[in-house]
Design an enzyme around this catalytic site. Sequence first.
Site, PDB file in Angstrom:
ATOM      1  N   TRP A 102       0.862  -1.233  -0.302  1.00  0.00           N
ATOM      2  CA  TRP A 102      -0.249  -0.307   0.051  1.00  0.00           C
ATOM      3  C   TRP A 102       0.739   1.816   0.306  1.00  0.00           C
ATOM      4  CZ3 TRP A 102      -4.304  -0.317  -2.338  1.00  0.00           C
ATOM      5  CH2 TRP A 102      -5.088  -1.543  -2.106  1.00  0.00           C
ATOM      6  N   ASP A 172      -2.560   6.647   5.998  1.00  0.00           N
ATOM      7  CA  ASP A 172      -3.038   5.755   5.835  1.00  0.00           C
ATOM      8  C   ASP A 172      -3.342   4.627   6.880  1.00  0.00           C
ATOM      9  OD1 ASP A 172      -4.494   3.493   4.535  1.00  0.00           O
ATOM     10  OD2 ASP A 172      -3.215   3.372   2.418  1.00  0.00           O
ATOM     11  N   LYS A 196     -12.418  -1.743   6.455  1.00  0.00           N
ATOM     12  CA  LYS A 196     -11.594  -2.757   7.497  1.00  0.00           C
ATOM     13  C   LYS A 196     -12.259  -2.790   8.567  1.00  0.00           C
ATOM     14  CE  LYS A 196      -9.092  -3.260   3.720  1.00  0.00           C
ATOM     15  NZ  LYS A 196      -7.790  -1.874   2.706  1.00  0.00           N
TER      16      LYS A 196
HETATM   17  C1  LIG Z   1      -7.843  -1.707   1.995  1.00  0.00           C
HETATM   18  C2  LIG Z   1      -6.159  -0.624   1.954  1.00  0.00           C
HETATM   19  C3  LIG Z   1      -6.608   0.415   0.935  1.00  0.00           C
HETATM   20  C4  LIG Z   1      -6.894   0.926  -0.210  1.00  0.00           C
HETATM   21  O1  LIG Z   1      -8.583   1.166  -0.215  1.00  0.00           O
HETATM   22  P1  LIG Z   1      -9.556   1.393  -1.559  1.00  0.00           P
HETATM   23  O2  LIG Z   1     -10.464   1.809  -0.039  1.00  0.00           O
HETATM   24  O3  LIG Z   1      -9.439   0.122  -1.613  1.00  0.00           O
HETATM   25  O4  LIG Z   1      -9.107   2.451  -1.774  1.00  0.00           O
HETATM   26  C5  LIG Z   1      -5.667   1.511   1.026  1.00  0.00           C
HETATM   27  N1  LIG Z   1      -4.452   1.233   1.652  1.00  0.00           N
HETATM   28  C6  LIG Z   1      -4.690   0.229   2.837  1.00  0.00           C
HETATM   29  C7  LIG Z   1      -3.682  -0.090   3.536  1.00  0.00           C
HETATM   30  C8  LIG Z   1      -5.709  -0.494   2.816  1.00  0.00           C
HETATM   31  O5  LIG Z   1      -5.223  -2.043   3.366  1.00  0.00           O
END
Ligand SMILES: *Cc1c(COP(=O)(O)O)cnc(C)c1O
Length: 361
Positions: A102, A172, A196
């Site tokens: 990521w 993030d 998540k």
């Molecule tokens: C799942 C995830 C993403 C992507 O998320 P989207 O909402 O599908 O764009 C980005 N960063 C992390 C750490 C993730 O776990």
Amino acid sequence: MARVYNFSAGPAVLPEAVLERAREEMLDWNGSGMSVMEMSHRGKEFMSIAAEAERDLRELMAIPANYKVLFLQGGASSQFAMVPMNLLRGKSGADYLNTGDWSKKAIAEAKRYCKVNVVADTSAGNFTSVPQASELRFDPQAAYVHYTPNETIRGVEFPYVPETGDVPLVVDMSSNILSRPLDVSKFGLIYAGAQKNIGPAGLTVVILREDLLGETLPGTPTMFDYRVQAENESMYNTPPTYAWYLAGLVFRWIKEQGGLAGMAALNERKSKLLYDAIDGSGGFYRNPVEKHCRSWMNVPFTLANPELDEGFLKQAKAAGLTTLKGHRSVGGMRASIYNAMPEVGVQALVDFMHDFMRRNG
Ligand SMILES: *Cc1c(COP(=O)(O)O)cnc(C)c1O
């Protein structure tokens, strides 16, 4: 009705109490005679749902008053672009930590807008660790520092928050927001896709310090301007109303579980159960991540004999333990054990793992 224990990395398990509440309110929310999905986002009913969700999130995370909370669309992946578009503020570059898949995506997107200085990179060790805090040398001229505190795919979680001085720290938190208490004031901007640890897909939560608002790159789309979103209370256009409502139910559920301290205690116990089972298997199961930075949320593990993978997944599924297949880039298995995964679910997985090992070891 047979609910399984769903170890999906995302979209992921939601608290059963939340789903039941949503079911009860599905046809008639609070005497309105309609579902939340059917309401105007500008009506007083939805406005009250939106405000309560924000209030509960602020309370849970102890978000200081000089931070805005935005409820956006576009996923965490849109934030990979929105962050540089909004936070460069006349500067030419930003510092990024590369600690996994990521991070890499965030870096690749940022490179479209600015000079990216990769301050730390753990790819040589196959992303099984995080850099030492003392190794990090940030550029004091950087517009911001970006990192990914929990790498969802490799199961690596920072045990510390990097110290960046006056340079805003951007994070993030898609896969570990709300999993434990944190000091929001250490961050300039926090973002997280909801699917998540917050609620259903389609919603992205952004928490940002007010003084970072207001200077976007030329050509920034209106919808990508944090200031516009903040001034319009995330209702510049139609927001993802149902996802926002469900996120609010999840926030309330977390409050009922003792808030983030309650979540942390639960998550620590759950992850210990699983890591102990892996480490105590005499090499039958293996997690490659250095112990000090193992994730509480995503636990990848491999079998010493990968020929058993298929049988493991098939039998686990038959036992009501689903979505355990590892990410294609890592192989093996991955158990995502977010807030909403109950302890009995992790216990069921651990019991299955012991049993499978006895039969195949
Ligand atoms: C799942 C995830 C993403 C992507 O998320 P989207 O909402 O599908 O764009 C980005 N960063 C992390 C750490 C993730 O776990």
